[in-house]
Design a protein around this motif. Structure first.
Motif, PDB file in Angstrom:
ATOM      1  N   ARG A  69       0.856  -1.188   0.000  1.00 50.16           N
ATOM      2  CA  ARG A  69       0.000   0.000   0.000  1.00 50.16           C
ATOM      3  C   ARG A  69       0.888   1.234   0.000  1.00 50.16           C
ATOM      4  N   ASP A  70       0.299   2.382  -0.266  1.00 45.54           N
ATOM      5  CA  ASP A  70       0.994   3.659  -0.173  1.00 45.54           C
ATOM      6  C   ASP A  70       0.542   4.386   1.083  1.00 45.54           C
ATOM      7  N   ALA A  71       1.517   4.802   1.955  1.00 43.41           N
ATOM      8  CA  ALA A  71       1.145   5.441   3.208  1.00 43.41           C
ATOM      9  C   ALA A  71       2.138   6.518   3.674  1.00 43.41           C
TER      10      ALA A  71
ATOM     11  N   ALA B 185      -2.051  -5.500  -4.514  1.00 41.52           N
ATOM     12  CA  ALA B 185      -2.500  -4.279  -3.847  1.00 41.52           C
ATOM     13  C   ALA B 185      -3.332  -4.658  -2.629  1.00 41.52           C
ATOM     14  N   ALA B 186      -3.082  -4.014  -1.504  1.00 39.44           N
ATOM     15  CA  ALA B 186      -3.797  -4.318  -0.269  1.00 39.44           C
ATOM     16  C   ALA B 186      -5.207  -3.729  -0.327  1.00 39.44           C
TER      17      ALA B 186
ATOM     18  N   GLU C 218      -8.730  -2.299   0.999  1.00 40.43           N
ATOM     19  CA  GLU C 218      -9.054  -1.540   2.205  1.00 40.43           C
ATOM     20  C   GLU C 218     -10.100  -2.267   3.042  1.00 40.43           C
TER      21      GLU C 218
ATOM     22  N   TYR D 193      -5.947  -7.418   8.352  1.00 31.85           N
ATOM     23  CA  TYR D 193      -4.505  -7.148   8.464  1.00 31.85           C
ATOM     24  C   TYR D 193      -4.040  -7.377   9.905  1.00 31.85           C
TER      25      TYR D 193
ATOM     26  N   TRP E 136       2.903  -3.060   9.292  1.00 32.98           N
ATOM     27  CA  TRP E 136       3.087  -2.425   7.995  1.00 32.98           C
ATOM     28  C   TRP E 136       4.430  -1.701   8.054  1.00 32.98           C
TER      29      TRP E 136
ATOM     30  N   ALA F 149       3.685   2.007  -3.969  1.00 31.25           N
ATOM     31  CA  ALA F 149       3.048   0.765  -4.387  1.00 31.25           C
ATOM     32  C   ALA F 149       2.446   0.915  -5.772  1.00 31.25           C
TER      33      ALA F 149
END
Length: 257
Positions: free
Chosen positions: A14-16, A169-170, A172, A176, A188, A222
């Motif tokens: 993911r992008d965070a 891709a994770a 939503e 988790y 993460w 990601a």
């Protein structure tokens, strides 16, 4: 010599806002890789190639999967195992509604609770994964899983695995969360941070996991990683006792058939 057991592993990203990957810490009490930080995954079971499951795969069939892995048949079992193990170990269900075609969403608390109970039952061996898929009327989202690397445990090891690593891709809203059985912690983390913590002795990471983290760390987001792995057919090359995927722009990509 021990024959390697087939296995599949999934790197959920993911992008965070930068690329992060989901990792689990294996229980110290388990025989294989106790205490190590890994990605969700495990052995391919005989049931992962059951016609009832193969007929409920979206985005890929056994012919295309087997061709990509260099097998005559049965390749789809790796994708099914990847989905099942990710559900069991992380509470993430890479699947779609057979009715609507939309990815599974867990916004409804009753749905989330029902699937969490199913996860526990499957993980404990009390309920076959195929029953969950059929009862929930799901299609396994094989198209969401992209090949990334291939590793086989060295011949001298007492337990050996022939493992394909996937990236996805994770989605939503999913759990988790470690299962508190085989895995006892979850995180993460940016690939670079995981490698740095391993260097300091804070995390135990085995060699194949480390090599995959190094490859993931080449991508700042990601989104860029997933764009690269979906833009063209991946090409597998040998890499220090295992294999990895060559992407467009990598040295040697054009020379690999």
């Amino acid at each position: 010599m021990v024959t390697p057991r087939e296995a599949a592993t999934v790197m959920l990203v993911r992008d965070a806002p930068q690329l992060e990957v989901f990792m689990l810490r294996r229980n110290l009490a388990v025989e294989f890789m106790g205490g190590a930080y890994v990605f969700p995954g495990g052995a391919v079971d005989a049931g992962d190639r059951a016609p009832e499951l193969l007929g409920r795969c979206h985005g890929r069939d056994d012919s295309s999967a087997s061709t990509q892995l260099g097998m005559h048949a049965g390749g789809m079992g790796f994708w099914v195992a990847a989905v099942r193990e990710t559900f069991e170990e992380a509470g993430v269900l890479l699947a779609r509604s057979a009715d609507t075609g939309r990815p599974v969403e867990l916004d409804d608390p009753s749905v989330a609770a029902r699937l969490e109970a199913a996860r526990r039952a499957v993980g404990a061996g009390k309920r076959p994964f195929v029953d969950v898929v059929q009862d929930e009327d799901l299609l396994l989202d094989a198209g969401a899983l992209h090949l990334f690397s291939h590793w086989i445990t060295p011949a001298e090891s007492p337990r050996r695995y022939d493992t394909w690593f996937f990236v996805a891709a994770a989605p939503e809203g999913h759990a988790y969360l470690h299962d508190d059985s085989e895995t006892v912690a979850s995180v993460w983390i940016r690939p670079q941070d995981a490698l740095a913590r391993a260097e300091r002795g804070e995390l135990e990471i085995i060699f194949p996991t480390m090599r995959n983290l190094q490859q993931l760390g080449r991508f700042p987001t990601a989104g860029e990683l997933l764009e690269a792995v979906t833009a063209s057919e991946p090409r597998v090359v040998a890499d220090a006792g295992g294999a990895r995927i060559l992407l467009p722009g990598d040295p040697g990509y054009e020379g690999v058939a």
